[in-house]
Design an enzyme around this catalytic site. Sequence first.
Site, PDB file in Angstrom:
ATOM      1  N   LYS A  81       0.831  -1.204   0.000  1.00 17.93           N
ATOM      2  CA  LYS A  81       0.000   0.000   0.000  1.00 17.93           C
ATOM      3  C   LYS A  81       0.868   1.259   0.000  1.00 17.93           C
ATOM      4  O   LYS A  81       0.633   2.203  -0.771  1.00 17.93           O
ATOM      5  CB  LYS A  81      -0.902  -0.015   1.235  1.00 17.93           C
ATOM      6  CG  LYS A  81      -1.630   1.292   1.529  1.00 17.93           C
ATOM      7  CD  LYS A  81      -2.679   1.606   0.496  1.00 17.93           C
ATOM      8  CE  LYS A  81      -3.523   2.802   0.940  1.00 17.93           C
ATOM      9  NZ  LYS A  81      -4.546   3.161  -0.028  1.00 17.93           N
TER      10      LYS A  81
ATOM     11  N   CYS B 107      -3.955   9.680   0.906  1.00 17.34           N
ATOM     12  CA  CYS B 107      -3.093   8.557   0.527  1.00 17.34           C
ATOM     13  C   CYS B 107      -1.737   9.037   0.020  1.00 17.34           C
ATOM     14  O   CYS B 107      -0.726   8.880   0.685  1.00 17.34           O
ATOM     15  CB  CYS B 107      -3.782   7.689  -0.520  1.00 17.34           C
ATOM     16  SG  CYS B 107      -5.199   6.778   0.105  1.00 17.34           S
TER      17      CYS B 107
END
Length: 404
Positions: free
Chosen positions: A202, A256
């Site tokens: 991720k 993010c």
Amino acid sequence: MEDVVVLGLGYIGLPTSALLADNGIKVLGVDINEEVVETINRGEIHIFEPDLKEVVEKSVKADLLKASLKPERANVYLIVVPTPFKGNHEPDTSFVEEAISSIIPILKEEDLVIIESTSPVGTTERMLNLVISQRPELKNKIYFAYCPERVLPGNIIYELVNNDRVIGGINEESTQKAIQFYEQFVKGELHKTNAKTAEMCKLTENSSRDVQIAFANELSLICEKAEIDVWELIRLANKHPRVNILQPGCGVGGHCIAVDPYFILSDFPMESQLIGKAREINNYKSFWCAEQIKKAQRDFNIKFGKNPSVALMGLAFKPNIDDLRESPAKYIVQKVLQDAQDEDYFIVEPNITTHKVFKLTDYKTAVKQADIIAFLVAHNEFKNLEIDENKVILDFCGIKKDNQ
């Protein structure tokens, strides 16, 4: 007893809860915000996401989705809470720890705990150890896994179903158990790995994008000084069969790309030279845009002997959404307003109706009345606008490119 408890009902937690319920899985969504809980239990939503309201309303009416301030016993627990960073860019996993702590008293043998929140490497194992330290009788008797989301705001419902997922358990049994869970509603391919690799995956995905954006942003700074049209340059360079340069903007935002690289930098500061530099470049681009607006104001004052009115076009962190988290456009607006005197400012964000700090203006009104128009976000509404040629246009996001 609920089938699934989802802890965190934000931009990912609520769509995930709604999707599970839409697949016939009974879901209890948990959030610390009482207003959020009440809103969802009315079948309404507190965030904007296409198709989400209909799914939530349907699921609540079918008694498959309800919200609460506290978790209840279930078979599966999804941790989908925020993981921001502290003032020194250190990852803050306190929300994850609080979510895990809240379910420790109600965990039972054979339960599955999945962390979806972006986390530093080793967090899943550390959370398991936290559980075992308080419930030693559960050692080797519960399943723990990590599965990061990888969705695009504005298309979350579709991508939760169709995107591939990386799933890593703390052991093979946990990985398999988590795969069986996601197979119920994910059509994309499920890729098996271990928890640490899934956590790093991720962070790697978003750090890679940050580096690529930094290249484009750095190129835009060079082109400004060299008096070259960066949009034309990139278009021509991308004619090369193995070159794919991204489009520059006024920085990088969202929860993010603007955040995840710091999780790697925090744990591996000496090894993350390129990742760290990319963060610096993208942060600097926002500062540079603010300075360009201030310079345009000074130049206008010198030329016309009066202060200009300024339209600041966009607050969201990316086009066509209402999400302002870590938004470079919002930072630029704040930076420009710090030096405000008696000028008129028209702050525009077509995807929200009100803001607790900024007075918002309709985009057509702003474009008509402003002397300087600074495009910060490439919202669809800003494209193909008819703008008086006498106005000063600062295009930081490629609006002129899209109009050509």
